[in-house]
Scaffold this motif. Structure first.
Motif, PDB file in Angstrom:
ATOM      1  N   LEU A   1       0.852  -1.192   0.000  1.00 36.47           N
ATOM      2  CA  LEU A   1       0.000   0.000   0.000  1.00 36.47           C
ATOM      3  C   LEU A   1       0.887   1.241   0.000  1.00 36.47           C
ATOM      4  O   LEU A   1       1.971   1.237   0.571  1.00 36.47           O
ATOM      5  CB  LEU A   1      -0.922  -0.006   1.216  1.00 36.47           C
ATOM      6  N   LYS A   2       0.407   2.346  -0.636  1.00 35.83           N
ATOM      7  CA  LYS A   2       1.360   3.401  -0.953  1.00 35.83           C
ATOM      8  C   LYS A   2       0.880   4.840  -0.776  1.00 35.83           C
ATOM      9  O   LYS A   2       1.576   5.762  -1.223  1.00 35.83           O
ATOM     10  CB  LYS A   2       1.824   3.231  -2.401  1.00 35.83           C
ATOM     11  N   ALA A   3      -0.252   5.092  -0.163  1.00 30.61           N
ATOM     12  CA  ALA A   3      -0.765   6.461  -0.075  1.00 30.61           C
ATOM     13  C   ALA A   3      -0.512   7.058   1.305  1.00 30.61           C
ATOM     14  O   ALA A   3      -0.952   6.506   2.325  1.00 30.61           O
ATOM     15  CB  ALA A   3      -2.253   6.492  -0.393  1.00 30.61           C
TER      16      ALA A   3
ATOM     17  N   LEU B   1      17.384  -8.896  -4.472  1.00 30.40           N
ATOM     18  CA  LEU B   1      16.138  -8.141  -4.346  1.00 30.40           C
ATOM     19  C   LEU B   1      16.385  -6.661  -4.608  1.00 30.40           C
ATOM     20  O   LEU B   1      17.322  -6.072  -4.058  1.00 30.40           O
ATOM     21  CB  LEU B   1      15.556  -8.313  -2.946  1.00 30.40           C
ATOM     22  N   ILE B   2      15.513  -6.068  -5.423  1.00 26.76           N
ATOM     23  CA  ILE B   2      15.429  -4.615  -5.556  1.00 26.76           C
ATOM     24  C   ILE B   2      14.168  -4.184  -4.828  1.00 26.76           C
ATOM     25  O   ILE B   2      13.069  -4.670  -5.128  1.00 26.76           O
ATOM     26  CB  ILE B   2      15.357  -4.174  -7.025  1.00 26.76           C
ATOM     27  N   PHE B   3      14.325  -3.281  -3.853  1.00 33.26           N
ATOM     28  CA  PHE B   3      13.196  -2.850  -3.037  1.00 33.26           C
ATOM     29  C   PHE B   3      12.762  -1.434  -3.397  1.00 33.26           C
ATOM     30  O   PHE B   3      13.578  -0.516  -3.485  1.00 33.26           O
ATOM     31  CB  PHE B   3      13.551  -2.904  -1.550  1.00 33.26           C
ATOM     32  N   SER B   4      11.465  -1.286  -3.561  1.00 33.15           N
ATOM     33  CA  SER B   4      10.833  -0.008  -3.863  1.00 33.15           C
ATOM     34  C   SER B   4      10.624   0.773  -2.569  1.00 33.15           C
ATOM     35  O   SER B   4       9.622   0.619  -1.888  1.00 33.15           O
ATOM     36  CB  SER B   4       9.489  -0.283  -4.547  1.00 33.15           C
ATOM     37  N   SER B   5      11.600   1.616  -2.229  1.00 34.02           N
ATOM     38  CA  SER B   5      11.458   2.463  -1.052  1.00 34.02           C
ATOM     39  C   SER B   5      10.978   3.848  -1.465  1.00 34.02           C
ATOM     40  O   SER B   5      10.460   4.024  -2.576  1.00 34.02           O
ATOM     41  CB  SER B   5      12.773   2.526  -0.264  1.00 34.02           C
ATOM     42  N   SER B   6      11.173   4.828  -0.614  1.00 31.86           N
ATOM     43  CA  SER B   6      10.535   6.124  -0.847  1.00 31.86           C
ATOM     44  C   SER B   6      11.294   7.241  -0.156  1.00 31.86           C
ATOM     45  O   SER B   6      11.939   7.031   0.890  1.00 31.86           O
ATOM     46  CB  SER B   6       9.103   6.071  -0.295  1.00 31.86           C
ATOM     47  N   ALA B   7      11.203   8.426  -0.720  1.00 30.16           N
ATOM     48  CA  ALA B   7      11.801   9.604  -0.095  1.00 30.16           C
ATOM     49  C   ALA B   7      11.130   9.958   1.223  1.00 30.16           C
ATOM     50  O   ALA B   7      11.672  10.773   1.983  1.00 30.16           O
ATOM     51  CB  ALA B   7      11.729  10.790  -1.044  1.00 30.16           C
ATOM     52  N   THR B   8       9.984   9.350   1.517  1.00 31.36           N
ATOM     53  CA  THR B   8       9.329   9.633   2.795  1.00 31.36           C
ATOM     54  C   THR B   8      10.173   9.174   3.983  1.00 31.36           C
ATOM     55  O   THR B   8       9.935   9.610   5.112  1.00 31.36           O
ATOM     56  CB  THR B   8       7.949   8.960   2.880  1.00 31.36           C
TER      57      THR B   8
ATOM     58  N   TYR C   1      12.982  10.111   4.670  1.00 34.44           N
ATOM     59  CA  TYR C   1      13.787  11.234   5.147  1.00 34.44           C
ATOM     60  C   TYR C   1      13.018  12.125   6.121  1.00 34.44           C
ATOM     61  O   TYR C   1      13.617  12.967   6.792  1.00 34.44           O
ATOM     62  CB  TYR C   1      14.271  12.078   3.965  1.00 34.44           C
ATOM     63  N   GLY C   2      11.695  11.943   6.198  1.00 28.70           N
ATOM     64  CA  GLY C   2      10.901  12.763   7.105  1.00 28.70           C
ATOM     65  C   GLY C   2      10.950  14.232   6.728  1.00 28.70           C
ATOM     66  O   GLY C   2      11.018  14.595   5.551  1.00 28.70           O
ATOM     67  N   GLU C   3      10.913  15.085   7.724  1.00 25.82           N
ATOM     68  CA  GLU C   3      11.013  16.532   7.503  1.00 25.82           C
ATOM     69  C   GLU C   3      12.454  16.865   7.124  1.00 25.82           C
ATOM     70  O   GLU C   3      13.376  16.652   7.898  1.00 25.82           O
ATOM     71  CB  GLU C   3      10.631  17.291   8.781  1.00 25.82           C
ATOM     72  N   PRO C   4      12.672  17.376   5.894  1.00 19.99           N
ATOM     73  CA  PRO C   4      14.056  17.611   5.458  1.00 19.99           C
ATOM     74  C   PRO C   4      14.809  18.586   6.361  1.00 19.99           C
ATOM     75  O   PRO C   4      14.295  19.649   6.713  1.00 19.99           O
ATOM     76  CB  PRO C   4      13.884  18.196   4.056  1.00 19.99           C
ATOM     77  N   LYS C   5      16.016  18.199   6.715  1.00 26.56           N
ATOM     78  CA  LYS C   5      16.906  19.079   7.468  1.00 26.56           C
ATOM     79  C   LYS C   5      17.795  19.881   6.533  1.00 26.56           C
ATOM     80  O   LYS C   5      18.350  20.913   6.913  1.00 26.56           O
ATOM     81  CB  LYS C   5      17.751  18.265   8.445  1.00 26.56           C
ATOM     82  N   PHE C   6      17.939  19.403   5.300  1.00 21.86           N
ATOM     83  CA  PHE C   6      18.648  20.139   4.267  1.00 21.86           C
ATOM     84  C   PHE C   6      18.195  19.599   2.915  1.00 21.86           C
ATOM     85  O   PHE C   6      17.656  18.497   2.819  1.00 21.86           O
ATOM     86  CB  PHE C   6      20.175  20.016   4.424  1.00 21.86           C
ATOM     87  N   LEU C   7      18.397  20.419   1.890  1.00 26.77           N
ATOM     88  CA  LEU C   7      18.051  20.045   0.524  1.00 26.77           C
ATOM     89  C   LEU C   7      19.208  20.404  -0.397  1.00 26.77           C
ATOM     90  O   LEU C   7      19.910  21.379  -0.149  1.00 26.77           O
ATOM     91  CB  LEU C   7      16.782  20.771   0.072  1.00 26.77           C
ATOM     92  N   PRO C   8      19.413  19.645  -1.475  1.00 28.32           N
ATOM     93  CA  PRO C   8      18.696  18.422  -1.829  1.00 28.32           C
ATOM     94  C   PRO C   8      18.999  17.276  -0.874  1.00 28.32           C
ATOM     95  O   PRO C   8      20.014  17.296  -0.172  1.00 28.32           O
ATOM     96  CB  PRO C   8      19.216  18.117  -3.239  1.00 28.32           C
TER      97      PRO C   8
ATOM     98  N   PRO D   1       2.577   6.788   8.682  1.00 26.06           N
ATOM     99  CA  PRO D   1       2.723   5.329   8.722  1.00 26.06           C
ATOM    100  C   PRO D   1       3.291   4.740   7.432  1.00 26.06           C
ATOM    101  O   PRO D   1       4.079   3.787   7.483  1.00 26.06           O
ATOM    102  CB  PRO D   1       1.296   4.833   8.980  1.00 26.06           C
ATOM    103  N   TYR D   2       2.904   5.262   6.287  1.00 29.92           N
ATOM    104  CA  TYR D   2       3.465   4.765   5.036  1.00 29.92           C
ATOM    105  C   TYR D   2       4.983   4.879   5.043  1.00 29.92           C
ATOM    106  O   TYR D   2       5.700   3.908   4.762  1.00 29.92           O
ATOM    107  CB  TYR D   2       2.892   5.542   3.849  1.00 29.92           C
ATOM    108  N   GLY D   3       5.490   6.056   5.369  1.00 33.86           N
ATOM    109  CA  GLY D   3       6.929   6.256   5.423  1.00 33.86           C
ATOM    110  C   GLY D   3       7.597   5.363   6.455  1.00 33.86           C
ATOM    111  O   GLY D   3       8.706   4.855   6.235  1.00 33.86           O
ATOM    112  N   ARG D   4       6.915   5.151   7.589  1.00 34.39           N
ATOM    113  CA  ARG D   4       7.499   4.291   8.618  1.00 34.39           C
ATOM    114  C   ARG D   4       7.615   2.846   8.137  1.00 34.39           C
ATOM    115  O   ARG D   4       8.577   2.149   8.463  1.00 34.39           O
ATOM    116  CB  ARG D   4       6.696   4.375   9.920  1.00 34.39           C
ATOM    117  N   THR D   5       6.636   2.378   7.348  1.00 31.94           N
ATOM    118  CA  THR D   5       6.758   1.008   6.834  1.00 31.94           C
ATOM    119  C   THR D   5       7.970   0.898   5.913  1.00 31.94           C
ATOM    120  O   THR D   5       8.707  -0.093   5.956  1.00 31.94           O
ATOM    121  CB  THR D   5       5.496   0.546   6.081  1.00 31.94           C
TER     122      THR D   5
END
Length: 343
Positions: free
Chosen positions: A83-85, A119-126, A128-135, A147-151
């Protein structure tokens, strides 16, 4: 020698099947079709001229996983199923933990039992949480605001523990940003069931008349126009990154048996900038209203892409115009998604 693609009938998974088949790989899809359509598999065949082996099943069913891995003589896995939303995950967190984490645990157990250790795993930029710096670089501190990001973060930690447990494992963790667009043919694209959770499919449904207007969640962020900024990446670029990542597994060693890279463009666009770009591509007005911020959303996110360029020899080639025009082409040819025949 076949690659198992979990969630392979879904948006990213179907494009991944096309890219891998066109590169000469054999694939088998495992999908429960909870947020996808079997029609996408027929479209993959139409694009590639190759039949797509597939099994209906859930990644939480270890017996099914082991049967598929053995039957098709699989040598590796690309793992999209889950699940991804972000917004939905705050409403039904237990479903996200059950599907994403339990499913991955069962997949890893089945892989171990079948001696399939790539295995290639589909992770997410989530993650990183609240960005402390960019990029955002891959060594940015990790946390999650939903919760999505935590999973995704928990699964990354699980993969780290598994890779440390035995040197034969090979893992590629891909933290990607906001996939958009569709295949140039217009035969496959993003077809969410129910109300879309992501910006681009919602915008395209407004442009095509399926929905009256777009809700823009928050216009008081500390960004150039007050709306959230994200790094949007064309889905075909994204899956080409998966192909490069899978090929990179072969160069890993027993003492260096995993890698983590961002897949993004390095450029951020605001919600309103995306709306204007889509209006240009579709020649349609996109009415919108401002709604309250969604829980768990952050103001601005975009990737540092240097590691992907160095490790995978990969960069995103397609720009915002391609992202919007390919999405519109898909929407025009499939006004009701896969459930309505191509028009």
């Amino acid at each position: 020698m076949t690659i198992l693609i979990t969630g392979g009938a879904g948006y990213i998974g179907s494009h991944c099947c096309v890219t891998f088949l066109e590169a000469g790989h054999d694939v088998v899809v495992l999908d429960n079709f909870s947020n996808s359509s079997p029609e996408s598999l027929k479209r993959i065949t139409a694009i590639t001229g190759k039949e797509v082996a597939h099994e209906k099943g859930d990644i939480r069913d270890r017996a099914t996983l082991e049967r598929v891995l053995r039957t098709y003589n699989c040598t590796g896995v690309i793992h999209f199923a889950g699940l991804k939303a972000v917004g939905e995950s705050t409403e039904v967190p237990l479903s996200y933990y059950a599907n994403n984490i339990t499913g991955t645990l069962e997949l890893l157990a089945a892989m171990g039992a079948c001696n399939v250790r790539q295995l290639i795993f589909s992770s997410s930029a989530t993650v990183y949480g609240e960005p402390k710096f960019l990029p955002l670089t891959e060594d940015h501190p990790l946390s999650a605001t939903n919760p999505y990001g935590r999973t995704k973060l928990m699964i990354e930690e699980i993969l780290g523990d598994v890779s440390a447990s035995h040197p034969s494992w090979r893992f590629g963790i891909l933290r990607y940003f906001n996939p958009v667009g569709a295949h140039k043919s217009g035969l496959i694209g993003e077809d969410p069931q129910g109300v879309p959770n992501n910006l681009m499919p919602f915008v395209s449904q407004v442009a095509s008349g399926r929905r009256d207007k777009l809700s823009v969640f928050g216009n008081d962020y500390d960004t150039r126009d007050g709306t959230g900024v994200r790094d949007y990446i064309h889905v075909v670029d994204l899956v080409e990154g998966h192909l490069r990542a899978y090929e990179a597994l072969a160069s890993l060693t027993d003492t260096d048996n995993s890698f983590t890279v961002n897949l993004g463009t390095g450029t951020g666009y605001s919600v309103l900038e995306m709306v204007k770009a889509f209006e240009r591509a579709s020649n349609q007005a996109i009415p919108y209203t401002i709604a309250p911020r969604r829980p768990g959303d952050v103001a601005e996110v975009y990737a540092d892409t240097n590691k992907a360029a160095d490790k995978l020899k990969w960069t995103a080639d397609r720009g915002l115009e391609d992202m919007c025009s390919d999405t519109w082409n898909w929407a025009c040819k499939n006004p009701k998604g896969y459930d309505g025949s191509s028009e």
